[in-house]
Design a protein around this motif. Sequence first.
Motif, PDB file in Angstrom:
ATOM      1  N   ASP A  60       0.815  -1.215   0.000  1.00  0.00           N
ATOM      2  CA  ASP A  60       0.000   0.000   0.000  1.00  0.00           C
ATOM      3  C   ASP A  60       0.849   1.267   0.000  1.00  0.00           C
ATOM      4  O   ASP A  60       0.379   2.332  -0.411  1.00  0.00           O
ATOM      5  CB  ASP A  60      -0.921   0.026   1.234  1.00  0.00           C
ATOM      6  CG  ASP A  60      -1.989  -1.054   1.173  1.00  0.00           C
ATOM      7  OD1 ASP A  60      -2.376  -1.440   0.045  1.00  0.00           O
ATOM      8  OD2 ASP A  60      -2.428  -1.518   2.243  1.00  0.00           O
ATOM      9  N   ALA A  61       2.083   1.149   0.481  1.00  0.00           N
ATOM     10  CA  ALA A  61       2.962   2.311   0.585  1.00  0.00           C
ATOM     11  C   ALA A  61       4.403   1.818   0.567  1.00  0.00           C
ATOM     12  O   ALA A  61       4.681   0.656   0.889  1.00  0.00           O
ATOM     13  CB  ALA A  61       2.681   3.081   1.876  1.00  0.00           C
ATOM     14  N   PRO A  62       5.346   2.685   0.187  1.00  0.00           N
ATOM     15  CA  PRO A  62       6.758   2.269   0.184  1.00  0.00           C
ATOM     16  C   PRO A  62       7.250   1.984   1.599  1.00  0.00           C
ATOM     17  O   PRO A  62       6.917   2.701   2.546  1.00  0.00           O
ATOM     18  CB  PRO A  62       7.478   3.465  -0.431  1.00  0.00           C
ATOM     19  CG  PRO A  62       6.547   4.618  -0.293  1.00  0.00           C
ATOM     20  CD  PRO A  62       5.167   4.067  -0.305  1.00  0.00           C
ATOM     21  N   THR A  83      11.552  -6.164  -0.098  1.00  0.00           N
ATOM     22  CA  THR A  83      10.515  -5.477   0.681  1.00  0.00           C
ATOM     23  C   THR A  83      10.694  -3.967   0.669  1.00  0.00           C
ATOM     24  O   THR A  83       9.718  -3.217   0.566  1.00  0.00           O
ATOM     25  CB  THR A  83      10.546  -5.971   2.144  1.00  0.00           C
ATOM     26  OG1 THR A  83      10.341  -7.383   2.161  1.00  0.00           O
ATOM     27  CG2 THR A  83       9.470  -5.286   2.977  1.00  0.00           C
ATOM     28  N   ARG A  84      11.958  -3.512   0.806  1.00  0.00           N
ATOM     29  CA  ARG A  84      12.181  -2.075   0.906  1.00  0.00           C
ATOM     30  C   ARG A  84      11.715  -1.363  -0.365  1.00  0.00           C
ATOM     31  O   ARG A  84      11.650  -1.954  -1.446  1.00  0.00           O
ATOM     32  CB  ARG A  84      13.658  -1.781   1.151  1.00  0.00           C
ATOM     33  CG  ARG A  84      14.543  -2.009  -0.051  1.00  0.00           C
ATOM     34  CD  ARG A  84      16.019  -1.826   0.272  1.00  0.00           C
ATOM     35  NE  ARG A  84      16.838  -1.996  -0.927  1.00  0.00           N
ATOM     36  CZ  ARG A  84      18.091  -2.391  -0.913  1.00  0.00           C
ATOM     37  NH1 ARG A  84      18.693  -2.668   0.244  1.00  0.00           N
ATOM     38  NH2 ARG A  84      18.769  -2.511  -2.047  1.00  0.00           N
ATOM     39  N   ALA A  85      11.409  -0.100  -0.227  1.00  0.00           N
ATOM     40  CA  ALA A  85      10.895   0.693  -1.340  1.00  0.00           C
ATOM     41  C   ALA A  85      11.845   0.693  -2.527  1.00  0.00           C
ATOM     42  O   ALA A  85      13.075   0.687  -2.368  1.00  0.00           O
ATOM     43  CB  ALA A  85      10.658   2.123  -0.875  1.00  0.00           C
ATOM     44  N   VAL A  86      11.280   0.708  -3.720  1.00  0.00           N
ATOM     45  CA  VAL A  86      12.056   0.905  -4.944  1.00  0.00           C
ATOM     46  C   VAL A  86      12.504   2.365  -4.972  1.00  0.00           C
ATOM     47  O   VAL A  86      11.696   3.277  -4.822  1.00  0.00           O
ATOM     48  CB  VAL A  86      11.207   0.592  -6.188  1.00  0.00           C
ATOM     49  CG1 VAL A  86      11.970   0.944  -7.461  1.00  0.00           C
ATOM     50  CG2 VAL A  86      10.783  -0.875  -6.187  1.00  0.00           C
ATOM     51  N   MET A  87      13.799   2.605  -5.164  1.00  0.00           N
ATOM     52  CA  MET A  87      14.354   3.957  -5.167  1.00  0.00           C
ATOM     53  C   MET A  87      14.816   4.313  -6.571  1.00  0.00           C
ATOM     54  O   MET A  87      15.604   3.594  -7.174  1.00  0.00           O
ATOM     55  CB  MET A  87      15.528   4.035  -4.188  1.00  0.00           C
ATOM     56  CG  MET A  87      16.213   5.372  -4.109  1.00  0.00           C
ATOM     57  SD  MET A  87      17.626   5.289  -2.952  1.00  0.00           S
ATOM     58  CE  MET A  87      18.191   6.984  -2.976  1.00  0.00           C
ATOM     59  N   VAL A 129       6.885   8.267  -1.434  1.00  0.00           N
ATOM     60  CA  VAL A 129       7.677   9.181  -0.608  1.00  0.00           C
ATOM     61  C   VAL A 129       8.761   9.786  -1.492  1.00  0.00           C
ATOM     62  O   VAL A 129       9.376   9.082  -2.298  1.00  0.00           O
ATOM     63  CB  VAL A 129       8.308   8.459   0.603  1.00  0.00           C
ATOM     64  CG1 VAL A 129       9.277   9.384   1.339  1.00  0.00           C
ATOM     65  CG2 VAL A 129       7.219   7.957   1.551  1.00  0.00           C
ATOM     66  N   LEU A 130       8.983  11.080  -1.356  1.00  0.00           N
ATOM     67  CA  LEU A 130      10.060  11.761  -2.063  1.00  0.00           C
ATOM     68  C   LEU A 130      11.118  12.199  -1.066  1.00  0.00           C
ATOM     69  O   LEU A 130      10.789  12.726   0.002  1.00  0.00           O
ATOM     70  CB  LEU A 130       9.564  13.004  -2.802  1.00  0.00           C
ATOM     71  CG  LEU A 130       8.680  12.823  -4.033  1.00  0.00           C
ATOM     72  CD1 LEU A 130       7.231  12.594  -3.631  1.00  0.00           C
ATOM     73  CD2 LEU A 130       8.765  14.062  -4.919  1.00  0.00           C
TER      74      LEU A 130
END
Length: 283
Positions: A60-62, A83-87, A129-130
């Motif tokens: 649902d969210a990074p 699992t960690r957000a794609v950057m 997220v930015l």
Amino acid sequence: MALGGALAVQYRLYAAQVAGVRRIGASTIRVTFGGAELAGFDGGGRDQSVSLFLPHPGQDAPVLPAEAGDDWFGAYRALDPQTRAVMRSYTIRAQRPERAEVDIDFVSHGDVGPASRWAGRARPSDRVVLLGPAAADNRSVCFRPPAETDLIVLVADETALPAVGGILDWLPADTPVRAWIEVPDAADIQQLPVGARAEVRWIVRGSTPPGSGLLVDAVRAARLPAGTPYAWVAGESSMVRAVRRHLVGERGLDRRRVTFSGYWRQGVSEDALRAEALADAAA
């Protein structure tokens, strides 16, 4: 989520969500991000870049570290890559603090690559997220022409087209500009905010592979007016190197008056490029 140390002086994390999505060319998707925190987005315009954190499919969210003191990035890298957000790194095409919005243009490759896949499926309210500027004069703004400059030279492919738009937005309308922009398809040609003294040449690549020399050949064939130019070159790494060699080695521009940035490298993912940069820094 908190940032510590020197990083927190110029940058902060902004929680945001998708406010709108539209295709603006054969190869480009523009996503508008909004959210109360973006009212404080203090970007410097021009080629202002940010790190964008995206969720994996099914999230649902990074996923990012909650707290990490002075080593937030280390804590991010310590998370499970699955699992960690794609950057990914992107240039802000436009920012509207009064509406708490920013626009980011994504080059679409269908499902090839997590960012392209995400952009192709993005819907209003999707969360991101930015990591972006907390001060307008920040080191992620690279376009900085010296005061005595009397000609701006811009050379870019489609990945740097949003930065070109941001630079042209920022420049006074009477600034002399010569720009060469390579795009994959004629439908990728955009209306840019150009003044009467700007000349923009679009080069449609078609089936020719990126970085094949079309841009450097076009620049080499051009006549530039006499004066004191400042050049900004960005896009595929081999193209950037070739154009810089031409400007400095063949035209004799002072290398200090050429800003260049390899936004990507043919056949190499951003994750691999980032790993290379970290290894080089460690060495």
